[in-house]
Design a protein around this motif. Structure first.
Motif, short mmCIF file in Angstrom:
data_model
loop_
_atom_site.label_atom_id
_atom_site.label_comp_id
_atom_site.label_asym_id
_atom_site.label_seq_id
_atom_site.Cartn_x
_atom_site.Cartn_y
_atom_site.Cartn_z
N GLN A 6 4.81 20.55 19.47
CA GLN A 6 5.55 20.73 18.30
C GLN A 6 3.51 20.58 17.61
O GLN A 6 3.21 19.13 17.96
CB GLN A 6 6.46 20.13 17.70
N ARG A 7 3.47 20.94 16.99
CA ARG A 7 1.94 20.51 16.74
C ARG A 7 2.31 20.30 15.00
O ARG A 7 2.73 21.29 13.88
CB ARG A 7 0.80 22.03 16.85
N GLY A 8 0.75 18.63 14.60
CA GLY A 8 0.80 18.84 12.73
C GLY A 8 -0.36 19.53 12.24
O GLY A 8 -0.71 20.76 12.70
N GLN A 9 -0.87 19.05 11.54
CA GLN A 9 -1.93 19.84 10.69
C GLN A 9 -2.85 19.94 11.46
O GLN A 9 -4.36 20.97 10.69
CB GLN A 9 -1.91 19.57 8.75
N PHE A 10 -3.43 18.72 12.41
CA PHE A 10 -4.96 18.98 11.89
C PHE A 10 -4.72 19.73 13.86
O PHE A 10 -5.47 19.49 15.07
CB PHE A 10 -4.81 17.68 12.40
N GLY A 11 -3.63 20.13 14.41
CA GLY A 11 -3.13 20.86 15.71
C GLY A 11 -3.10 19.72 16.72
O GLY A 11 -2.51 19.18 17.88
N GLU A 12 -2.79 18.10 16.14
CA GLU A 12 -2.63 17.25 17.27
C GLU A 12 -0.79 17.20 17.39
O GLU A 12 0.03 18.21 16.47
CB GLU A 12 -2.97 16.00 16.11
N VAL A 13 -0.49 16.93 18.42
CA VAL A 13 1.13 17.16 18.81
C VAL A 13 1.62 15.35 18.03
O VAL A 13 1.36 14.68 17.85
CB VAL A 13 1.25 17.11 20.18
N VAL A 14 3.48 16.48 17.23
CA VAL A 14 4.24 15.88 16.95
C VAL A 14 4.69 14.63 17.68
O VAL A 14 5.19 14.61 18.73
CB VAL A 14 5.21 16.53 16.03
N ALA A 15 4.25 13.55 17.25
CA ALA A 15 4.48 12.25 18.59
C ALA A 15 6.45 12.50 18.37
O ALA A 15 6.96 12.33 17.47
CB ALA A 15 3.64 10.67 17.34
N GLY A 16 6.67 12.12 19.95
CA GLY A 16 8.00 11.81 20.01
C GLY A 16 9.10 13.28 20.07
O GLY A 16 10.05 12.92 20.79
N ALA A 17 7.96 14.02 20.28
CA ALA A 17 9.03 15.57 20.07
C ALA A 17 9.78 16.21 21.65
O ALA A 17 10.33 15.90 21.80
CB ALA A 17 8.15 16.65 19.30
N ILE A 18 8.46 15.49 22.71
CA ILE A 18 8.69 16.69 23.62
C ILE A 18 9.93 15.25 24.61
O ILE A 18 10.46 14.99 25.47
CB ILE A 18 7.45 16.44 24.86
N GLY A 19 9.16 13.69 24.04
CA GLY A 19 10.03 12.70 24.55
C GLY A 19 11.76 12.47 24.30
O GLY A 19 12.04 13.02 25.55
N GLU A 20 12.11 12.87 22.54
CA GLU A 20 13.49 12.53 22.54
C GLU A 20 13.93 14.29 22.97
O GLU A 20 15.25 14.23 23.68
CB GLU A 20 13.42 13.81 20.76
N ARG A 21 12.99 15.08 23.08
CA ARG A 21 14.10 16.81 23.58
C ARG A 21 14.19 16.00 25.10
O ARG A 21 15.59 16.92 25.56
CB ARG A 21 12.77 17.99 23.54
#
Lengths: 341, 341, 341, 341
Positions: free
Chosen positions: B237-252
């Motif tokens: 999951q990516r944010g507006q600058f192409g950065e990865v959304v923190a916590g997304a893969i961890g929580e998944r």
């Protein structure tokens, strides 16, 4: 396969990471039996062995020192030492030996290899002067500790016209002095590679303090010496193992600077704190990679080689190419220290 | 000579060391005027310049962040942005520009270079994925912080059958995950370079906890993904600058592991703490060396190159060789992480 | 209201937290003008003042040292010094003065108070020997640094029968030695409060090494002395400001222990690293609380008091109750150090 | 005398210092036999005992966690749990029991004491909310870690108008939030003791960013809540042991602040890193002092008391005075946090 393992010379942080990697990889992947020897070569001579398996290496990554113990002891320099080594290795049915150490240990390893033993060496030394590898285990931690000390001393700028001398390790090469001097922002870095001229130092300090500064930091390697023909005469003072006497050059420099400038001058000798405590991430990674590479080398039939970091890769170099050489700080790095003074 | 200087992209520790080196060397040795631009390329577009000399860089070595400010802003992706850059550089009579940044900043630098500006780039990124250099500024500090966090989590083994997930940065490459996983002794390391199979992870954890352990640590790069065709489906999951959304893969991952193993599973997302605070000695040394090399390159007439660490040496590589490529974790380093699990 | 502020005596970490609190609270809440004096009392005598407001105190919490500078200078011990102080305070229209310092500074503050100036004092000293307060600014950081050094030295157990002496600060009281000795697990702690018997030390070391140990750590305060009538004769060596000469007792002890036991004995003198670098959380909190309490005291009309930590509370104690007294390590804490040896 | 020892509740750094002190003092000075129970009260119920003597406590001072293991398990809340405790203690001939724990463990200790067992308790909790003592084991380390994290986040000021939320532990009391907020220089501190008004927070942030700042740090305790009748509605989310769900309030605050201000807002949840790793010097000293005091209390016939820090002294307080109460952050400390925002 029965693989021996020892750690020799002075303690450095990161040795346990290497031991752990040898055991995990050797036992877990290849089913080797790992036999540790206590206190470096002395334990081989004395037959002090201990079987190493997974339960011995639990939680050792953050621990300084070495779980095997170490000693400054060289079998080749002791009458009958080499015979005792061969006899122990035969009695223990050791098929190959991993030696983790600095120049002394590697030199001994080379002698033992010449006697027919299969050896893989792993370089460790906070001095970073083992030839053939970009880095040795323990160096990064030592630089980190020295830099932190310089940072601390930087903020104690209480008085006017004070010179703070920080003496760090580095007998034949000034790696710690040069890199921690850059990282800590020292005004002057003195390394064995570039014998110094006390007159130039004094002139620089006077000029600097006259201009604007009230405070200067001098980082000096224990093995730094004045250049021949310059105004200060001094020879490095050595102890029984050839190690440099801690504080000798620092105190001598203090006396010279104080008498020639009149500035209040203080010495901090970092000493043993440089070689202890929890290893940095880099030293753990390096130890782990070297340990894996060593056991892989042995398993694939390699012999009389040393693991070496070359850029981003771990490679093997012939032990005989390494032994007896000193890796000195290159001119471009010394130049960076000078440029940022 | 008038030399421009900017820091772009996300903050990393060690930027101030590079700025300090550019100023000390540029002004002190060569007599250049150093002109800083605020907030990366945005400051060039907006004409926000500030003269930099020795008093601005006093005591900055231990400080995280960048005294120039930074921004995630790319002039080439903004209509008229490039023209504004050229116009500012002309107005300020900048003869050459030093750009410190990661892939985004370097890509912009390449575009500006193509428009005729003399550029020397310095690589920084905690992800360590800039191609052509062994290391980029900020990486060593990030690994150090991540390792310390894993150490801390290692000791909180209060319950039975607990799995601790530590999510670290690494969008396209898993350098932090792999190296901090090795240094911290993680049981499982998940990096973008090696898409994972959740079934194998679950099987490993069940086996390990059945055998002897009550505790496992999984280090996962934010950009790690499941292998195609395996049992878990997930897209980064990516944010507006192409950065990865923190916590997304961890929580998944937590949800998957918990539901499939029944083990109490917790996530720690290191996030921004990885990119702040006082730089390690290595990052200060790297920043200092790169800063000196950049100003030396400019002074000797070089152009459109990037400073790069190659083994123990700092070299220059053509900017066009670097831009657009990602340096991934090599197989042998991934193998070390796996071997020591 | 115009409030003066100075920091005197040796540097300690946490001073900037106190300065920041005085300025934030004084200016922001009460609208006072805060006037800083450079270099302690010397700056008052010389009229070196600087207005302090919010922009001067940005980002200073993590910084060691003091942004005002400091000096070991006592106006009352200099002819005409007190007159110069009063004259500067009048010229600057200072209505009250906040003095941050140790016993020397507080003694001077008491003299200035007797001359009619409204004074609020804040105690700082890494020695922790200011009477009337549970803690002084700088002590927690010093203990932290000393403990870290002992940890590091603990892991360098390379040889047999080695004794490591760590000399820490503590001229009249052994707070750092006692607490870091407990925290670091030293075998022997020597504090000024309990003059030692070298014969007992030697006996203990011999017994310990014969029994099982190959390694002992002795933490000694710089002001520790042998008990009268015992086998070792030694008097504390002092410098021009009454400070103890660093390394003197450590080196002397080394000589005694080495000659009487034959054990290889090394000394590490922590020196100035104990008083520099980023302050611990506790020292920042203490400095912040003391700074707020000082400005609140002044605003509410209090005078000639010192801020003091008493349990969980910050209170005010009359300056005259404090001056000239030394807070020594209580017997129960010395007993804990002995019990855990 | 046979003395039992257990550590209950969540892990904290400093437990091993207390265990070591109990063993060294109990065995070495008084000749007691120390019997450890694994995993807190669960080990007593299950009869999992282990004799503890000097060789078990070597080198444990710097280690986080507890060498005895721990568990969140309360015998009084389990049918027959209390009987099993009494039965094990009788079988092991335990004459007195030292319980190291937080409110849950102390509550259980009180129940066991009421059943006739001699108990001495030692308080530990990173939340610092045990009543009757100035400090509990683990708190100082947690504050240190939280402060370091805030320092790191402070330097990542890359963008304009960013709000960084740092969520720290503190279910019923905001000690970590308040003290680390002061030490780290947070703009806003939210503690359970002072329910917040989101409108005031939003107004403050808007004003601050409009005026001059591009960056604000909010430190929030996991147990912080909005004041009744204010614009935000939220109830603390709890897990199976009554513990607060990590990240819940942080994420909720982020959503509120972002939607009401438009500022880019990020959350860092410190989580388990706060309770692990090497203990600070203070926590080792506190653990050591409490351990000595506990064994001294037992030896001198004391019963049903808790060791407590009161100013500079360690005292004993009746267990029944402590159980069931929560020590909240006093108003004057909350006021300091607000004053320095």
């Amino acid at each position: 396969m029965r693989v021996g393992l020892l750690t020799g010379g002075g303690d450095v942080p990161g040795l346990n990471a290497a031991i752990r990697a040898v055991v995990k990889r050797g036992e877990g992947e290849f089913g080797h039996s790992i036999v540790g020897f206590r206190n470096g070569w002395r334990g081989v001579v004395d037959g002090l062995s201990v079987p190493l398996s997974r339960q011995h290496i639990r939680n050792v990554l953050p621990l300084g020192g070495t779980l095997l113990g170490t000693a400054r002891f060289h079998p080749h320099s002791k009458d009958g030492g080499l015979d005792a080594v061969l006899s122990t290795l035969e009695a223990e049915r050791i098929e190959a030996l991993i030696c983790i150490g600095g120049d002394g240990t590697l030199h001994a390893a080379q002698k033992v290899a010449e006697a027919g033993v299969r050896i893989v060496a792993i370089p460790k030394t906070i001095d970073n002067d083992v030839w053939g590898t970009d880095a040795s285990i323990g160096f990064d931690t030592a630089v980190t500790i020295a830099t932190e000390a310089i940072d601390r001393i930087h903020t104690t700028a209480e008085s006017h016209d004070r010179v703070m001398i920080v003496e760090v390790m580095g007998r034949d090469a000034g790696w710690i002095a040069t890199t921690s001097g850059i990282a800590g922002g020292a005004e002057i870095v003195l390394a064995p590679e570039a014998p110094f001229d006390i007159d130039r130092i004094v002139k620089f300090l006077k000029h600097r303090h006259r201009a604007h500064a009230s405070f200067s930091i001098v980082v000096v390697a224990e093995g730094a010496v004045p250049a021949p023909g310059t105004a200060m005469h001094y020879e490095t003072q050595r102890g029984q193992f050839g190690e440099v006497v801690a504080g000798a050059i620092g105190e001598r420099l203090k006396a010279e600077i104080e008498s020639r400038t009149g500035f209040d001058t203080r010495v901090t000798v970092l000493g043993h704190v440089q070689r202890g405590g929890t290893p940095t991430a880099q030293d753990r990674i390096l130890g782990s990679r070297f340990g894996v590479a060593a056991i892989d080398a042995i398993t694939s039939g390699q012999s009389n080689v040393m693991t070496a970091l070359r850029g981003e890769r771990v490679e093997l170099v012939p032990l005989e190419e390494v032994a007896g050489k000193v890796k000195r700080v290159p001119d471009d790095l010394l130049a960076v220290a000078r440029a940022l003074a």
